[in-house]
Design an enzyme around this catalytic site. Structure first.
Site, PDB file in Angstrom:
ATOM      1  N   LYS A  99       0.839  -1.212   0.000  1.00 32.22           N
ATOM      2  CA  LYS A  99       0.000   0.000   0.000  1.00 32.22           C
ATOM      3  C   LYS A  99       0.871   1.259   0.000  1.00 32.22           C
ATOM      4  CE  LYS A  99      -0.315  -0.407   5.017  1.00 32.22           C
ATOM      5  NZ  LYS A  99      -1.151  -0.862   6.143  1.00 32.22           N
TER       6      LYS A  99
ATOM      7  N   TYR B  82      14.206  31.064   4.893  1.00 34.32           N
ATOM      8  CA  TYR B  82      13.012  31.732   5.423  1.00 34.32           C
ATOM      9  C   TYR B  82      13.108  31.929   6.922  1.00 34.32           C
ATOM     10  CZ  TYR B  82      10.661  30.580   0.996  1.00 34.32           C
ATOM     11  OH  TYR B  82      10.313  30.478  -0.305  1.00 34.32           O
TER      12      TYR B  82
END
Ligand SMILES: *Cc1c(COP(=O)(O)O)cnc(C)c1O
Length: 410
Positions: A62, A289
């Protein structure tokens, strides 16, 4: 195939649009690459098979095979001896069928009624988690004149999906009475199998045995039972039954820090990039940032073309290190969407030099467990976060192999 679904899959909305670009050998692309070591995958599967003896292997693929690539990894696992594949959602199963994979595929998640015809069309095993859903499956199968392969889901203490162990008999009896379903399995999921304490797993196992004793009491054949995930394979041989469901262990990662390392496992995935920029940052100049890192002295900083937009978590800002020339160097400032800065101090590094974000370089290494710890999560999330912008390269016999050639559908 259902028309709307076909259209959706043809559109770039669903199929990762980057794939065509990644697969074009005439393009020189950004160097960030996830290497998937199929030899390690094979060894892990073989070690797990040895551990569980005669139990069949339902290999869990999965979430894009835990980030390693759904179709290439599934083909490789079947070639290496897995008996069946397990996914969470219908579309993951359809993707396997569309790739030509014919092995049994079990979809482990809950279903919505209108999905059932697709399960039957694609010959996918369905999880039946309530009497109502089972009745819907029987009805659709009858109308299509097919026999649905189902796995009955018992909830023994996870509280996710399934009939509670002490009230599961109506689900079993309804299944036995439904002529258009074939009971391919009965299963449950363990919530604490990788914990040091066996207590909750004992309780879940007792509940599972109690629920499935229904078939003995009714003198019915016992359906194939499956319960064990990676943690249980490593720690609880009494949970193996007829089939086991390893996920994370296949990819070479132990499901928790405290789990017994009773099977040797090798990490399958490593993440590499290259230096894309070099500069000297002056003392006092904030990097990235929000200026969360400011060097006190002039220093050398390199920029890497990878960021949280690839799955290299922003949580690693000012915490992780990377490997360049076999040495650890710290990630400085915020990890941005597309770029990450690294302080190399007095060391030298040139544009194009190899950088390892996860994996081994020379004697040094960075593990998935370490990265998980640094970003406050578990290795499962580190791996499944790697997204389609990162090309996967499959290595077999130590060299790159095109999955289409080396891993033909079984
Ligand atoms: C994900 C999953 C597994 C595999 O779990 P691991 O801890 O990765 O081994 C097994 N069974 C079910 C039902 C799952 O959802």
């Amino acid at each position: 195939m259902h028309r709307a679904l076909e259209k959706l899959y043809r559109s770039s909305l669903v199929y990762p649009p980057m794939q065509d670009v990644h697969d074009d050998p005439s393009l020189a692309l950004r160097p960030t690459t996830a290497f998937v070591d199929l030899d390690a995958l094979r060894r892990n599967l073989e070690s797990l098979k040895t551990r569980v003896g005669s139990a069949r292997i339902l290999a869990i693929v999965k979430a894009n095979a835990y980030g390693h690539g759904l179709v290439p990894v599934s083909r490789a696992l079947l070639r290496f001896g897995a008996d069946a594949l397990g996914v969470a959602f219908l579309e993951e199963g359809i993707a396997l069928r569309r790739a030509g994979i014919r092995a049994p595929v079990v979809v482990l998640g809950g279903i919505i009624g209108n999905q059932i015809s697709h399960f039957l069309e694609y010959d996918l095993d369905i999880t039946a988690s309530s009497v109502f859903k089972l009745e819907q499956i029987e009805e659709v199968a009858r109308s299509m004149d097919k026999r649905a392969r189902i796995h009955l889901k018992v909830d023994t203490g996870m509280e996710r999906i399934g009939m509670h162990w002490d009230t599961a008999s109506p689900l079993f009896s309804a299944a036995v009475r439904s002529p258009h379903v074939e009971i391919a399995g009965v299963f449950s999921h363990l919530a604490h199998s990788d914990a040091r304490s066996a207590e909750y797993t004992r309780l879940q196992l007792e509940r599972f045995l109690e629920a499935t004793s229904y078939f003995e009491r009714e003198s019915l054949p016992m359906p194939p039972r499956h319960l064990a995930n990676s943690g249980a394979i490593l720690q609880h041989p009494d949970t193996y039954f007829d089939m086991v469901r390893p996920g994370i262990a296949l990819y070479g990662i132990y499901p928790s820090v405290e789990v017994a390392r009773s099977v040797p496992l090798d990490p399958v995935l490593s993440l590499h990039t290259r230096v894309v920029y070099f500069k000297v940052v002056r003392a006092g100049s904030p990097v990235s940032y929000d200026g969360t890192w400011i060097p006190e002295e002039d220093t050398r900083v390199v920029t890497l073309p990878v960021g949280y937009g690839d799955g290299y978590s922003r949580g690693l800002s000012n915490r992780a290190s990377v490997l360049i020339h076999g040495q650890h160097h710290p990630v400085v400032g915020r990890v941005t969407m597309d770029a990450t800065m690294v302080d190399i101090g007095e060391s030298s590094a040139y544009n194009g030099d190899e950088v390892v974000l996860l994996g081994r370089q020379g004697e040094a290494s960075i593990s998935c467990e370490e990265l998980a710890e640094l970003q406050g999560t578990i290795p499962y999330e580190v791996l499944t976060s790697l997204n389609t912008r990162v090309p996967r390269v499959y290595l077999e016999g130590g060299r790159p192999s095109r999955p289409a050639e080396s891993t033909r559908a079984s």
